[in-house]
Design a protein around this motif. Structure first.
Motif, mmCIF file in Angstrom:
data_model
loop_
_atom_site.group_PDB
_atom_site.id
_atom_site.type_symbol
_atom_site.label_atom_id
_atom_site.label_comp_id
_atom_site.label_asym_id
_atom_site.label_seq_id
_atom_site.Cartn_x
_atom_site.Cartn_y
_atom_site.Cartn_z
ATOM 1 N N GLY A 179 0.792 -1.224 0.000
ATOM 2 C CA GLY A 179 0.000 0.000 0.000
ATOM 3 C C GLY A 179 0.822 1.270 0.000
ATOM 4 N N LEU A 180 2.069 1.196 -0.397
ATOM 5 C CA LEU A 180 2.989 2.336 -0.338
ATOM 6 C C LEU A 180 2.385 3.618 -0.906
ATOM 7 N N LEU A 181 1.840 3.573 -2.106
ATOM 8 C CA LEU A 181 1.345 4.785 -2.751
ATOM 9 C C LEU A 181 0.084 5.309 -2.081
ATOM 10 N N LYS A 182 -0.726 4.408 -1.547
ATOM 11 C CA LYS A 182 -2.022 4.812 -0.996
ATOM 12 C C LYS A 182 -1.940 5.216 0.472
ATOM 13 N N ASN A 183 -1.183 4.483 1.263
ATOM 14 C CA ASN A 183 -1.173 4.757 2.701
ATOM 15 C C ASN A 183 0.217 4.612 3.315
ATOM 16 N N GLY A 184 1.249 4.784 2.496
ATOM 17 C CA GLY A 184 2.616 4.678 2.982
ATOM 18 C C GLY A 184 3.067 5.933 3.702
ATOM 19 N N LYS A 185 4.302 5.934 4.120
ATOM 20 C CA LYS A 185 4.893 7.078 4.807
ATOM 21 C C LYS A 185 4.758 8.322 3.923
ATOM 22 N N PRO A 186 4.198 9.410 4.431
ATOM 23 C CA PRO A 186 3.959 10.593 3.583
ATOM 24 C C PRO A 186 5.185 11.090 2.829
ATOM 25 N N SER A 187 6.338 11.106 3.489
ATOM 26 C CA SER A 187 7.541 11.592 2.804
ATOM 27 C C SER A 187 7.915 10.677 1.644
ATOM 28 N N TYR A 188 7.648 9.371 1.783
ATOM 29 C CA TYR A 188 7.913 8.439 0.692
ATOM 30 C C TYR A 188 6.954 8.681 -0.468
ATOM 31 N N ARG A 189 5.701 8.943 -0.141
ATOM 32 C CA ARG A 189 4.703 9.158 -1.186
ATOM 33 C C ARG A 189 5.022 10.408 -1.992
ATOM 34 N N ILE A 190 5.447 11.464 -1.312
ATOM 35 C CA ILE A 190 5.844 12.687 -2.010
ATOM 36 C C ILE A 190 7.075 12.422 -2.868
ATOM 37 N N ASP A 191 8.034 11.710 -2.315
ATOM 38 C CA ASP A 191 9.255 11.374 -3.043
ATOM 39 C C ASP A 191 8.933 10.529 -4.273
ATOM 40 N N LEU A 192 8.014 9.593 -4.116
ATOM 41 C CA LEU A 192 7.610 8.723 -5.218
ATOM 42 C C LEU A 192 7.043 9.545 -6.378
ATOM 43 N N LEU A 193 6.119 10.450 -6.070
ATOM 44 C CA LEU A 193 5.517 11.273 -7.110
ATOM 45 C C LEU A 193 6.559 12.146 -7.798
ATOM 46 N N GLU A 194 7.546 12.588 -7.047
ATOM 47 C CA GLU A 194 8.608 13.403 -7.631
ATOM 48 C C GLU A 194 9.464 12.581 -8.594
ATOM 49 N N HIS A 195 9.727 11.331 -8.243
ATOM 50 C CA HIS A 195 10.475 10.454 -9.155
ATOM 51 C C HIS A 195 9.683 10.201 -10.442
ATOM 52 N N VAL A 196 8.396 9.999 -10.310
ATOM 53 C CA VAL A 196 7.555 9.795 -11.491
ATOM 54 C C VAL A 196 7.567 11.042 -12.370
ATOM 55 N N ARG A 197 7.427 12.211 -11.743
ATOM 56 C CA ARG A 197 7.436 13.473 -12.483
ATOM 57 C C ARG A 197 8.731 13.641 -13.270
ATOM 58 N N LYS A 198 9.855 13.386 -12.622
ATOM 59 C CA LYS A 198 11.147 13.551 -13.281
ATOM 60 C C LYS A 198 11.331 12.553 -14.425
ATOM 61 N N TRP A 199 10.862 11.314 -14.216
ATOM 62 C CA TRP A 199 11.014 10.286 -15.253
ATOM 63 C C TRP A 199 10.204 10.643 -16.492
ATOM 64 N N MET A 200 8.955 11.060 -16.282
ATOM 65 C CA MET A 200 8.115 11.453 -17.412
ATOM 66 C C MET A 200 8.683 12.667 -18.114
ATOM 67 N N ALA A 201 9.150 13.632 -17.335
ATOM 68 C CA ALA A 201 9.724 14.842 -17.934
ATOM 69 C C ALA A 201 10.966 14.527 -18.763
ATOM 70 N N GLN A 202 11.755 13.585 -18.293
ATOM 71 C CA GLN A 202 12.991 13.256 -19.001
ATOM 72 C C GLN A 202 12.735 12.605 -20.349
ATOM 73 N N TYR A 203 11.712 11.739 -20.408
ATOM 74 C CA TYR A 203 11.521 10.949 -21.634
ATOM 75 C C TYR A 203 10.308 11.358 -22.469
ATOM 76 N N LEU A 204 9.399 12.165 -21.898
ATOM 77 C CA LEU A 204 8.277 12.658 -22.699
ATOM 78 C C LEU A 204 8.446 14.125 -23.104
#
Length: 285
Positions: A260-285
């Motif tokens: 349940g990391l994305l849904k109910n995980g540690k808040p700092s991890y969830r924010i970090d996760l979304l930031e990694h997704v943002r950077k990955w999409m920005a890099q390749y899209l």
């Protein structure tokens, strides 16, 4: 918060804590559509648009839900809102296997993984690209978690249409998953239709990792290290296989985090996760 009178079905709003926030903050509202899939089956989907739309210029991220026996609605998703705020359109559909459309539709993916469900998703993508002229067909991303991560892995092994992919808490190898997941036996036998003793070849052929040599889409793998549903070894295996064949990939593991990391995980991890997704999409899209 609302209260619903079950006799009259009338709603009463009880709180309005976020009214001022919503009044000053832009949100993308999902737009519903239906389409005919490859075999004529009617499938429901939604598209969310960014604040600025220019014909033929908006990159699209296809999102795939978990389960497979769950379903999307026109819900609020901070994951999707974070993408639209960055200028992406987000597409999500309910392929066969989803709940809410009758038992036959829900059962239609069982013992048939990677066939009708995969074709429903790709038919939905084609429909969206044909229907919405602002979408840029040359800049497509794909993402999903759990079953959605499994399907993301499967899809990039069967098409190179996508420029970026994010797979969270995924399955990559049905053979190793069978004896390591907390639902491995029932899930593999239900979704793929086989066991490791009598149907090893079937489980392997339906494993995304068996198609790793054809994967060209840059893939970001995200996994919680304490995931018992989809063990972190599933991400490890695919990451190592992609590295072996010199593919573009990155693996991020979050300690003490379960399925349940994305849904109910540690808040700092969830924010970090979304930031990694943002950077990955920005890099390749």
């Amino acid at each position: 918060m609302y209260a619903l009178d079950l006799e009259t079905m009338e709603e009463q709003q009880l709180t309005a804590y976020h009214t001022a926030y919503h009044a000053s903050t832009w949100q993308s509202i999902p737009e519903e559509f239906w389409f005919s899939s490859f075999d004529g089956t009617k499938v429901q989907g939604w598209i969310m648009n960014p604040p600025v739309i220019t014909d033929g210029k908006v990159p699209l991220v296809l999102q795939i839900h978990g389960g497979p026996h769950s379903a999307y609605t026109n819900m609020y998703s901070y994951e999707f809102q974070s993408l639209t705020a960055e200028g992406y359109a987000v597409l999500f559909v309910n392929p066969r296997g989803s709940v809410g459309y009758g038992q036959d539709f829900t059962n239609a993916c069982r013992s048939d993984f990677g066939n009708g469900d995969y074709l429903d998703i790709m038919s939905g993508l084609d429909h969206a690209l044909e229907t919405y002229p602002h979408l840029d067909a040359s800049r497509l991303g794909i993402a999903g978690g759990s079953y959605g991560g499994l399907m993301t892995n499967w899809i990039i092994g069967h098409t190179n249409r996508f420029k970026a992919a994010v797979s969270q808490r995924c399955i990559s190898n049905w053979v190793s998953f069978y004896n390591s997941s907390d639902i491995g036996i029932a899930y593999a036998e239900g979704i793929v239709g086989g066991n490791v003793w009598e149907d090893t070849e079937k489980l392997w052929e339906r494993s995304p990792i068996s198609h790793v040599q054809t994967m060209e889409t840059p893939l970001l793998l995200i996994h919680g290290e304490a995931d018992l549903r989809c063990p972190v070894s599933q991400a490890d295996e695919l990451y190592m296989a992609l590295k072996r064949w010199d593919k573009t990939t990155k693996l991020i593991r979050y300690p003490n985090s379960n399925h349940g990391l994305l849904k109910n995980g540690k808040p700092s991890y969830r924010i970090d996760l979304l930031e990694h997704v943002r950077k990955w999409m920005a890099q390749y899209l």
